[in-house]
Design a protein around this motif. Sequence first.
Motif, PDB file in Angstrom:
ATOM      1  N   TYR A 140      36.015  39.121  39.452  1.00 56.42           N
ATOM      2  CA  TYR A 140      36.532  37.765  39.696  1.00 56.42           C
ATOM      3  C   TYR A 140      35.751  37.069  40.813  1.00 56.42           C
ATOM      4  CZ  TYR A 140      40.151  34.418  41.369  1.00 56.42           C
ATOM      5  OH  TYR A 140      40.861  33.321  41.783  1.00 56.42           O
ATOM      6  N   HIS A 141      35.602  37.740  41.936  1.00 56.07           N
ATOM      7  CA  HIS A 141      34.878  37.148  43.066  1.00 56.07           C
ATOM      8  C   HIS A 141      33.401  36.961  42.745  1.00 56.07           C
ATOM      9  CE1 HIS A 141      38.213  38.808  45.894  1.00 56.07           C
ATOM     10  NE2 HIS A 141      38.491  37.586  45.478  1.00 56.07           N
ATOM     11  N   ALA A 142      32.810  37.912  42.020  1.00 55.39           N
ATOM     12  CA  ALA A 142      31.399  37.790  41.657  1.00 55.39           C
ATOM     13  C   ALA A 142      31.158  36.592  40.753  1.00 55.39           C
ATOM     14  CB  ALA A 142      30.917  39.074  40.975  1.00 55.39           C
ATOM     15  N   ALA A 143      32.147  36.249  39.937  1.00 53.05           N
ATOM     16  CA  ALA A 143      31.994  35.100  39.039  1.00 53.05           C
ATOM     17  C   ALA A 143      32.189  33.779  39.774  1.00 53.05           C
ATOM     18  CB  ALA A 143      32.998  35.220  37.888  1.00 53.05           C
ATOM     19  N   LEU A 144      33.149  33.732  40.722  1.00 56.36           N
ATOM     20  CA  LEU A 144      33.477  32.477  41.388  1.00 56.36           C
ATOM     21  C   LEU A 144      32.640  32.216  42.646  1.00 56.36           C
ATOM     22  CD1 LEU A 144      35.749  32.564  39.362  1.00 56.36           C
ATOM     23  CD2 LEU A 144      37.346  31.933  41.170  1.00 56.36           C
ATOM     24  N   GLY A 145      32.223  33.263  43.341  1.00 58.41           N
ATOM     25  CA  GLY A 145      31.479  33.084  44.597  1.00 58.41           C
ATOM     26  C   GLY A 145      30.244  32.216  44.462  1.00 58.41           C
ATOM     27  N   PRO A 146      29.357  32.477  43.482  1.00 56.61           N
ATOM     28  CA  PRO A 146      28.161  31.637  43.341  1.00 56.61           C
ATOM     29  C   PRO A 146      28.488  30.173  43.041  1.00 56.61           C
ATOM     30  CG  PRO A 146      27.890  33.717  42.161  1.00 56.61           C
ATOM     31  CD  PRO A 146      29.326  33.652  42.586  1.00 56.61           C
ATOM     32  N   LEU A 147      29.602  29.924  42.375  1.00 52.02           N
ATOM     33  CA  LEU A 147      29.976  28.541  42.079  1.00 52.02           C
ATOM     34  C   LEU A 147      30.346  27.791  43.359  1.00 52.02           C
ATOM     35  CD1 LEU A 147      32.180  29.148  38.901  1.00 52.02           C
ATOM     36  CD2 LEU A 147      29.751  28.559  39.024  1.00 52.02           C
ATOM     37  N   ILE A 148      31.004  28.482  44.284  1.00 48.36           N
ATOM     38  CA  ILE A 148      31.334  27.872  45.580  1.00 48.36           C
ATOM     39  C   ILE A 148      30.064  27.539  46.352  1.00 48.36           C
ATOM     40  CG2 ILE A 148      32.500  28.242  47.792  1.00 48.36           C
ATOM     41  CD1 ILE A 148      34.398  30.153  46.295  1.00 48.36           C
ATOM     42  N   THR A 149      29.133  28.496  46.351  1.00 51.69           N
ATOM     43  CA  THR A 149      27.866  28.292  47.058  1.00 51.69           C
ATOM     44  C   THR A 149      27.090  27.132  46.462  1.00 51.69           C
ATOM     45  OG1 THR A 149      27.736  30.631  47.645  1.00 51.69           O
ATOM     46  CG2 THR A 149      25.685  29.381  47.692  1.00 51.69           C
ATOM     47  N   ARG A 150      27.003  27.105  45.135  1.00 55.82           N
ATOM     48  CA  ARG A 150      26.239  26.049  44.472  1.00 55.82           C
ATOM     49  C   ARG A 150      26.848  24.676  44.698  1.00 55.82           C
ATOM     50  NH1 ARG A 150      25.505  27.794  38.812  1.00 55.82           N
ATOM     51  NH2 ARG A 150      27.410  26.619  38.282  1.00 55.82           N
ATOM     52  N   SER A 151      28.163  24.614  44.822  1.00 56.75           N
ATOM     53  CA  SER A 151      28.843  23.336  45.048  1.00 56.75           C
ATOM     54  C   SER A 151      28.808  22.911  46.511  1.00 56.75           C
ATOM     55  CB  SER A 151      30.307  23.446  44.599  1.00 56.75           C
ATOM     56  OG  SER A 151      30.400  23.807  43.237  1.00 56.75           O
ATOM     57  N   GLU A 152      28.271  23.784  47.391  1.00 51.31           N
ATOM     58  CA  GLU A 152      28.210  23.532  48.832  1.00 51.31           C
ATOM     59  C   GLU A 152      29.603  23.362  49.425  1.00 51.31           C
ATOM     60  OE1 GLU A 152      25.478  20.390  49.739  1.00 51.31           O
ATOM     61  OE2 GLU A 152      23.738  21.551  49.091  1.00 51.31           O
ATOM     62  N   GLY A 153      30.551  24.139  48.879  1.00 55.10           N
ATOM     63  CA  GLY A 153      31.888  24.156  49.451  1.00 55.10           C
ATOM     64  C   GLY A 153      31.960  25.129  50.605  1.00 55.10           C
ATOM     65  N   THR A 154      32.946  24.944  51.465  1.00 53.03           N
ATOM     66  CA  THR A 154      33.192  25.843  52.592  1.00 53.03           C
ATOM     67  C   THR A 154      34.323  26.788  52.217  1.00 53.03           C
ATOM     68  OG1 THR A 154      32.509  24.182  54.197  1.00 53.03           O
ATOM     69  CG2 THR A 154      33.860  25.978  55.018  1.00 53.03           C
ATOM     70  N   LEU A 155      34.009  28.075  52.156  1.00 52.34           N
ATOM     71  CA  LEU A 155      35.027  29.067  51.818  1.00 52.34           C
ATOM     72  C   LEU A 155      35.881  29.309  53.046  1.00 52.34           C
ATOM     73  CD1 LEU A 155      36.262  31.106  49.868  1.00 52.34           C
ATOM     74  CD2 LEU A 155      34.544  32.760  50.622  1.00 52.34           C
ATOM     75  N   ASP A 156      37.088  28.777  53.033  1.00 52.64           N
ATOM     76  CA  ASP A 156      37.997  28.954  54.168  1.00 52.64           C
ATOM     77  C   ASP A 156      38.435  30.407  54.264  1.00 52.64           C
ATOM     78  OD1 ASP A 156      40.866  29.176  55.255  1.00 52.64           O
ATOM     79  OD2 ASP A 156      40.238  27.210  55.978  1.00 52.64           O
ATOM     80  N   HIS A 157      38.915  30.965  53.163  1.00 53.15           N
ATOM     81  CA  HIS A 157      39.299  32.374  53.148  1.00 53.15           C
ATOM     82  C   HIS A 157      39.583  32.816  51.722  1.00 53.15           C
ATOM     83  CE1 HIS A 157      43.369  30.579  53.036  1.00 53.15           C
ATOM     84  NE2 HIS A 157      43.690  31.676  52.352  1.00 53.15           N
ATOM     85  N   PHE A 158      39.582  34.100  51.517  1.00 54.85           N
ATOM     86  CA  PHE A 158      40.113  34.633  50.269  1.00 54.85           C
ATOM     87  C   PHE A 158      40.992  35.821  50.611  1.00 54.85           C
ATOM     88  CE2 PHE A 158      35.995  36.721  50.743  1.00 54.85           C
ATOM     89  CZ  PHE A 158      36.297  38.063  50.524  1.00 54.85           C
ATOM     90  N   SER A 159      42.089  35.902  49.887  1.00 55.42           N
ATOM     91  CA  SER A 159      43.051  36.980  50.101  1.00 55.42           C
ATOM     92  C   SER A 159      43.459  37.507  48.737  1.00 55.42           C
ATOM     93  CB  SER A 159      44.270  36.466  50.878  1.00 55.42           C
ATOM     94  OG  SER A 159      45.239  37.490  51.029  1.00 55.42           O
ATOM     95  N   GLY A 160      42.950  38.678  48.400  1.00 57.01           N
ATOM     96  CA  GLY A 160      43.213  39.202  47.073  1.00 57.01           C
ATOM     97  C   GLY A 160      42.624  38.288  46.026  1.00 57.01           C
ATOM     98  N   ASP A 161      43.485  37.751  45.145  1.00 59.14           N
ATOM     99  CA  ASP A 161      43.013  36.860  44.086  1.00 59.14           C
ATOM    100  C   ASP A 161      43.008  35.399  44.508  1.00 59.14           C
ATOM    101  OD1 ASP A 161      45.852  36.980  44.211  1.00 59.14           O
ATOM    102  OD2 ASP A 161      45.957  35.960  42.277  1.00 59.14           O
TER     103      ASP A 161
END
Length: 382
Positions: A226-247
Amino acid sequence: MREPPLILVVDDVPDNVDILQMRLESQGYEVTSAGDGEAAQAIVRERLPDLVLMDIMMPKLDGIAAMKQLKADSSLPFIPVILVTARADAKDVIAGLEAGGDDYLTKPVDQAALMARVRAMLRIKALHDTVHEQAGKLSDQAAELAMWNKDLEARVQAQLGEIERMGTLKRFLAPQLAEMIISSGDESILEIHRRDIVVVFCDLRGFTAFAVTAEPEEVLDLLNEYHAALGPLITRSEGTLDHFSGDGLMVIFNDPLPCPDPAERAVKMAVEMREAVMGLQADWRRRGREIGFGVGIAQGYATLGQIGFAERVDYTAIGTVCNVASRLCDEASDGQILISKRVAGAVEGMASLEEIGDLALKGLAQAVAVYNVAGLSSSITA
């Protein structure tokens, strides 16, 4: 050493000086003279000759005493001294050499012997000067190398600090944003401030039930996918990852660096996330995992900055907008991207929206107008 070499002749008998001077000048040497040991010392310190021919028996200060004082003077460079005297006893020769003389000639001076001794002493002088010059160069090079090493150490320390800061920033910023902050050297934008932001919350439907019944290894495998699929999308969108907790993931747009279209970026990223999770769901269902995916997006003002302690610092946003996005995510069914009215107004030209109506969200006094993002317009997806 000079070219031609400068030779100092020291003798209290003018005729002896004239003879030696005539012989030496005939061979191309430059010659100066002194009549006693004191005068010789003054000339040596002033002109630094390349060789001294020193008579021993002289008034005021004899040749042995004058030579000892010159050899003991550490401020003077190496200057060879040939003692010239009528005293030819072996004990006199030994005494002169032990006193610091470099060679010994007896009077009357033989022309061939004189020239041979002079040439030999000047060769030694030239070699000594070369060694001294090279030692000086080596010393300078060593000092320069030490300076370079010190500068290199400082640069390495600075780069290590930069790498550490980069690692810290990349935990919650897109890499390009982290690099921009580091390269500018301005981390003040991470200090506490207030800004209009777009907040995205997303998590999995049915994940808690799955985690209760599945083995821990299965849960971790699913989360990693799940994280491997979504992480690159956050990076590509230049979003700031505030936090992740589980899902659960929280992503911020328009901070710490402003962007002109935060709502559009957030919605486009959410749609891409939904498509990515749909790709994972087919495999999950084959393994008996009924897990869905929902997203909530809201826009509004929040207070942002670094929080934590010395060993651990995070960057986060605090405000009602975060609560609204989180509650919208809670309300979203599998495949829904629920957005607030303000976000809907910002993206209506790029997205196909479905009006859900006003929803009473937990913790909020007033109902919120909510829309679902059915998809992006063809011009955006093309």
